[in-house]
Design a protein around this motif. Structure first.
Motif, PDB file in Angstrom:
ATOM      1  N   GLN A  26      -1.382   1.704   6.304  1.00 38.36           N
ATOM      2  CA  GLN A  26      -0.508   0.530   6.210  1.00 38.36           C
ATOM      3  C   GLN A  26      -1.321  -0.758   6.148  1.00 38.36           C
ATOM      4  O   GLN A  26      -1.020  -1.667   5.374  1.00 38.36           O
ATOM      5  CB  GLN A  26       0.453   0.488   7.402  1.00 38.36           C
ATOM      6  N   ARG A  27      -2.354  -0.817   6.988  1.00 43.86           N
ATOM      7  CA  ARG A  27      -3.208  -2.015   6.950  1.00 43.86           C
ATOM      8  C   ARG A  27      -3.928  -2.124   5.607  1.00 43.86           C
ATOM      9  O   ARG A  27      -4.100  -3.219   5.066  1.00 43.86           O
ATOM     10  CB  ARG A  27      -4.223  -1.975   8.088  1.00 43.86           C
ATOM     11  N   ALA A  28      -4.347  -0.995   5.100  1.00 42.49           N
ATOM     12  CA  ALA A  28      -5.020  -1.014   3.797  1.00 42.49           C
ATOM     13  C   ALA A  28      -4.079  -1.541   2.720  1.00 42.49           C
ATOM     14  O   ALA A  28      -4.468  -2.389   1.888  1.00 42.49           O
ATOM     15  CB  ALA A  28      -5.512   0.386   3.443  1.00 42.49           C
ATOM     16  N   ALA A  29      -2.827  -1.083   2.727  1.00 41.19           N
ATOM     17  CA  ALA A  29      -1.861  -1.535   1.732  1.00 41.19           C
ATOM     18  C   ALA A  29      -1.569  -3.026   1.882  1.00 41.19           C
ATOM     19  O   ALA A  29      -1.457  -3.761   0.900  1.00 41.19           O
ATOM     20  CB  ALA A  29      -0.567  -0.725   1.867  1.00 41.19           C
ATOM     21  N   ALA A  30      -1.452  -3.485   3.137  1.00 36.70           N
ATOM     22  CA  ALA A  30      -1.192  -4.915   3.372  1.00 36.70           C
ATOM     23  C   ALA A  30      -2.343  -5.769   2.862  1.00 36.70           C
ATOM     24  O   ALA A  30      -2.128  -6.835   2.262  1.00 36.70           O
ATOM     25  CB  ALA A  30      -0.968  -5.156   4.865  1.00 36.70           C
ATOM     26  N   ASN A  31      -3.575  -5.303   3.101  1.00 36.69           N
ATOM     27  CA  ASN A  31      -4.743  -6.045   2.615  1.00 36.69           C
ATOM     28  C   ASN A  31      -4.742  -6.129   1.090  1.00 36.69           C
ATOM     29  O   ASN A  31      -5.029  -7.180   0.501  1.00 36.69           O
ATOM     30  CB  ASN A  31      -6.031  -5.371   3.090  1.00 36.69           C
ATOM     31  N   ARG A  32      -4.430  -5.013   0.446  1.00 30.64           N
ATOM     32  CA  ARG A  32      -4.456  -5.009  -1.021  1.00 30.64           C
ATOM     33  C   ARG A  32      -3.362  -5.917  -1.591  1.00 30.64           C
ATOM     34  O   ARG A  32      -3.591  -6.619  -2.587  1.00 30.64           O
ATOM     35  CB  ARG A  32      -4.292  -3.576  -1.536  1.00 30.64           C
ATOM     36  N   ALA A  33      -2.217  -5.935  -0.957  1.00 28.77           N
ATOM     37  CA  ALA A  33      -1.132  -6.802  -1.433  1.00 28.77           C
ATOM     38  C   ALA A  33      -1.523  -8.274  -1.305  1.00 28.77           C
ATOM     39  O   ALA A  33      -1.289  -9.078  -2.224  1.00 28.77           O
ATOM     40  CB  ALA A  33       0.144  -6.510  -0.638  1.00 28.77           C
ATOM     41  N   LYS A  34      -2.108  -8.623  -0.166  1.00 34.17           N
ATOM     42  CA  LYS A  34      -2.506 -10.021   0.024  1.00 34.17           C
ATOM     43  C   LYS A  34      -3.635 -10.396  -0.932  1.00 34.17           C
ATOM     44  O   LYS A  34      -3.649 -11.499  -1.498  1.00 34.17           O
ATOM     45  CB  LYS A  34      -2.947 -10.253   1.462  1.00 34.17           C
ATOM     46  N   ALA A  35      -4.583  -9.480  -1.127  1.00 37.42           N
ATOM     47  CA  ALA A  35      -5.684  -9.749  -2.062  1.00 37.42           C
ATOM     48  C   ALA A  35      -5.159  -9.965  -3.470  1.00 37.42           C
ATOM     49  O   ALA A  35      -5.647 -10.834  -4.212  1.00 37.42           O
ATOM     50  CB  ALA A  35      -6.677  -8.591  -2.033  1.00 37.42           C
ATOM     51  N   LEU A  36      -4.141  -9.178  -3.847  1.00 35.81           N
ATOM     52  CA  LEU A  36      -3.567  -9.320  -5.179  1.00 35.81           C
ATOM     53  C   LEU A  36      -2.928 -10.696  -5.350  1.00 35.81           C
ATOM     54  O   LEU A  36      -3.104 -11.359  -6.376  1.00 35.81           O
ATOM     55  CB  LEU A  36      -2.529  -8.220  -5.417  1.00 35.81           C
ATOM     56  N   SER A  37      -2.201 -11.144  -4.317  1.00 36.08           N
ATOM     57  CA  SER A  37      -1.562 -12.470  -4.409  1.00 36.08           C
ATOM     58  C   SER A  37      -2.608 -13.569  -4.482  1.00 36.08           C
ATOM     59  O   SER A  37      -2.439 -14.557  -5.202  1.00 36.08           O
ATOM     60  CB  SER A  37      -0.634 -12.689  -3.217  1.00 36.08           C
ATOM     61  N   LEU A  38      -3.688 -13.417  -3.739  1.00 34.34           N
ATOM     62  CA  LEU A  38      -4.750 -14.425  -3.766  1.00 34.34           C
ATOM     63  C   LEU A  38      -5.451 -14.450  -5.122  1.00 34.34           C
ATOM     64  O   LEU A  38      -5.783 -15.513  -5.651  1.00 34.34           O
ATOM     65  CB  LEU A  38      -5.780 -14.143  -2.662  1.00 34.34           C
TER      66      LEU A  38
END
Length: 812
Positions: free
Chosen positions: A777-789
């Protein structure tokens, strides 16, 4: 013998001018509203009409929109009785204040400060908790409101006068002292106007002392508010100060440091939101809302100066068919801006002219030449060369400009010049200073700045011979320590970069090349991606133009570094390094050949690619051959990184160990924030990564922790995040889940401080580690935020091409 009737005209002259200005009207605009001629209004304002006609005064009162009470006072001051108001004594409600203009914006805090000073109960504190005020019931107060021309001093004072009217039952008096005019009102004439307004007898005494005595006697025991507007100096004000029980507001461009003021307010330009709000109040909310970007731009172009904003807004209000963008475009030309900021007889330039004319010759010359400075602020040492004086003399002259509100304080011992004043100073410089003198002043400035820059950069040089050569440059300001040098280079960056460009344009090749040399090691420690490509492009071009072939090879290598690391342009960087290598081979310069090979080798594994080992081995051989110990350590460092990229971890770890031993041995000569310390930190980071790959996790974590501490001391957030990622990777490999998660939490916190694509890259790297330890879950959250950035234009702007890849070679 002069009668009191004949003396009404001077008092009326000041009131008319102040009321017109407060209403935001030019003489031309008032003439249009009233049906009178501009000349007739000008004659009235300058006191050239002994007995104003009732019909003229009535027309003016109507055109100015005066309410009943204000209209009566207006007529009374003109010496015209009204049916309701015979000539009154002070004990009545005498008021000669002009009306508030209705565009007082952004001064609420100043207004509250004046009210509270006059009446401490305004603060809400109980009377016994409030300190005694000179402006209270038993004392007297003098409040000086100062600031640059056009900043809104009169508007604030008049607004305060109306707000405080109920505190002064015996009257409120206003005197326009015309300090900005060619002929300010003498104290004796101002006293005559006051005595006339106060109806103090049939005649006005002739002598100044007698007028002062009569004036203070008339105010004895009274509570009167006096506004002395636009004072030229202390001598004009002192005779007009009343006795106890009264409050005086004095407005002046000068700070009037010699006046016994009990409170001082210095007005700055408006905040951005208030400047836009002022435009909205005058132009109208509908038009401003339709063009929000143009509204903000117009506020900034006007320097957030109330007078400029008022003029610009009036132009738009009187031209409803104009868009705001049209005026912004007209004002965009700096050569026309001052001329465009005019409406009738209201101009921005007019008040500036008077202030400039009143300066002593040397102060006026310095004011004009301050327009030659490129940076937003400056100190006395930087101003001195403009008029060929030392820093102490320059500081005394700057104090005169500060007193005149032509420069502003910008921190400890620093000053700044408002944008519009800078444009005015540049115009006067072109008009008054001969071209040859302007060139001499500019040359002195360039030499002073660049000599300082070269000697400052020498503090960071690691080659003693180069250091000695750079320190042969004479002139500039004295710098005693590396810390002082770093502070000056950072603070004065806009100045020395501009001076470097001017020196290059003048063909001062040797000086430009030496600036490039002086900045080399400093640039590695202080990463400024917008500056270094410009610096090394100029120094490379200067070396080539000056026929300095050995220096050209060196500067090309510096330029290649800047193109790769600052702008992310590896292909162009490679071309520079290959050209440098070719030059060095032609010259037989083994050392520069080695440096060229190292830079070329590092480019082979930009973005995670592999390679560069052969070039780094060749460079190591050359550095060893010429006996360059620091170059040898650097070559081992580069070689270790190249071997790591090829997966040859055992040899990579050994090369990095030897490089690290050298860097650590040099710390005693270099200090914790120097070149060697920075090199050691990056070397340890690479070794920690390599040991992690070898499975030596405990040593890798220890080294990573040392690297984090060193990067913290260097205030390098990027480095801290990378070291934390390295430690997290080692912890996860060792199976310590709790430690891994703690490190990754810290990575998120630190990388967020950098922002941009660097944060996105750090989050993606952390996501991989989260997956490795089962935190999906943390990995997915990180990837989502990285994508938005990564899709954010702001993130790309912040990060730019300067973001260094995690696997890039991080060396000095």
């Amino acid at each position: 013998m002069r009668t009191s009737r004949a003396n009404h005209s001077p008092a009326f002259a000041g009131l008319l001018a102040a009321t017109r200005i407060a209403a935001g009207l030019s003489q031309e605009a008032l003439a249009g509203r009233s049906g009178m001629s501009v000349r007739a209004i000008s004659d009235l304002e300058h006191g050239r009409v002994a007995r104003p006609r009732r019909s003229s005064v009535e027309l003016l009162a109507t055109a100015l929109g005066l309410a009943d009470g204000q209209r009566r006072d207006f007529l009374h001051t003109a010496g015209l009785a009204t049916e309701e108001s015979p000539r009154r004594a002070v004990a009545g409600s005498l008021c000669t204040l002009p009306p508030v203009s209705g565009v007082l914006v952004g001064r609420e805090g100043n207004l509250a400060a004046i009210r509270q000073f006059v009446d401490p109960t305004e603060s809400g504190d109980p009377p016994e908790a409030s300190p005694p005020r000179p402006g209270g019931t038993t004392g007297s107060a003098v409040i000086v409101i100062s600031g640059q021309p056009g900043v809104g001093k009169t508007t604030l004072a008049v607004a305060a006068g109306h707000h405080l009217a109920d505190r002064f039952p015996d009257g409120q008096l206003f005197v326009a002292l015309r300090g900005a005019d060619a002929s300010p009102v003498p104290p004796a004439e101002a006293l005559a106007r006051l005595l006339t307004a106060l109806d103090c007898g049939v005649t006005v005494p002739h002598g100044l002392d007698e007028r002062i005595a009569r004036y203070r006697s008339a105010l004895h025991g009274r509570r009167v508010l006096l506004i002395l507007d636009n004072a030229v100096d202390e001598a004009q004000v002192r005779p007009l100060l009343p006795g106890d029980g009264c409050v005086t507001l004095v407005t002046s461009r000068r700070r009037l440091a010699g006046l016994p003021a009990t409170e001082r307010l210095f007005l700055d330009v408006l905040a951005e939101s208030d400047a836009a709000g002022m435009l909205e109040r005058i132009v109208g909310p509908v038009r401003c809302a339709a063009e929000p970007a143009a509204t903000r731009e117009l506020a900034m172009i006007c320097g957030r100066l109330p007078l400029a904003l008022h003029i610009a807004a009036n132009r738009l209000a009187s031209r409803p068919h104009w868009s705001l963008r049209r005026l912004v475009d007209r004002l965009g030309d700096q050569h026309r801006r001052l001329d465009e900021l005019a409406a009738g007889d209201l101009t921005v330039q007019g008040p500036f002219e008077i202030s400039h004319e009143r300066l002593q010759p040397l102060a006026a010359a310095l004011f004009r030449r301050l327009s030659l400075l490129a940076g937003p602020d400056f100190d006395a040492a930087l101003a001195g060369p403009l008029i060929d004086v030392d820093a102490a003399t320059a500081e005394n002259i700057l104090d005169e400009l500060l007193e005149a509100s032509l420069v502003e304080p910008a921190g400890a011992d620093r000053y700044r010049l408002h944008d519009l004043l800078k444009l005015f100073a540049a115009r006067k410089l072109e008009q008054l200073d001969p071209p040859a003198e302007r060139e001499r002043a500019t040359d002195r400035l360039i030499k002073f700045i660049l000599a300082t820059a070269i000697r400052a950069g020498a503090f960071f040089e690691v080659d003693d011979a180069v250091t000695a050569r750079l320190r042969r440059w004479r002139g500039g300001r004295p710098l005693r320590t590396r810390t002082e040098a770093a502070h000056w280079l950072a603070m004065a960056a806009p100045h020395w970069l501009d001076a470097l460009k001017r020196a290059a344009a003048r063909g001062w090749h040797r000086m430009v090349v030496d600036v490039g040399e002086a900045m080399h090691w400093y640039s590695d420690i202080h990463f400024q991606p917008d500056i270094w490509p410009q610096v090394f492009a100029l120094s490379t071009a200067a070396a080539r133009a000056g026929g300095l072939r050995a220096e050209e090879a060196t500067q090309r290598n510096y330029l290649g570094w800047a193109l790769k690391d600052c702008q992310g342009r590896p292909a162009e960087a490679m071309a520079e390094h290959e050209a440098a290598l070719s030059l060095a081979r032609d010259l037989g310069d083994l050392r520069e050949q080695a440096w060229s090979l190292l830079y070329i080798g590092s480019l082979h594994h930009v973005g995670g690619a592999t390679g560069g080992v052969d070039e780094c081995r060749a460079a190591l051989e050359l550095m060893t051959k010429v006996g360059d110990r620091m170059g040898t350590a650097t070559a081992r460092h580069y070689l270790g990184a190249a071997l790591h990229s090829m997966g040859q971890y055992t040899e990579a770890a050994e090369q990095l160990r030897q490089a690290g031993e050298y860097w650590r041995s040099q710390l005693r000569h270099d200090g914790p924030d120097g070149t060697m310390a920075s090199a050691l930190t990056y070397c340890l980071l690479w070794r920690a990564r390599t040991l992690t790959a070898l499975g030596v996790t405990r040593e890798a974590v220890r080294l990573a922790d040392e690297v984090v501490a060193r990067f913290r001391a260097q205030q390098n957030s990027r480095g801290i995040a990378r070291a934390l990622l390295c430690a997290a990777k080692a912890e996860s490999q060792a199976g310590d889940l709790a430690a891994t998660l703690t490190r990754l939490d810290a990575v998120a916190e630190v990388s967020a401080q950098v922002g941009g694509l660097f944060e996105a890259e750090s989050l993606l790297a952390a996501a991989d580690l989260y997956e490795r330890v089962g935190e999906q879950q943390r990995a997915a959250a990180n990837r989502a935020k990285a994508l938005s950035l990564s899709h954010s234009p702001e993130a790309r702007r912040l990060h730019g091409a300067a973001a260094r890849n995690e696997d890039a070679v991080e060396v000095l």
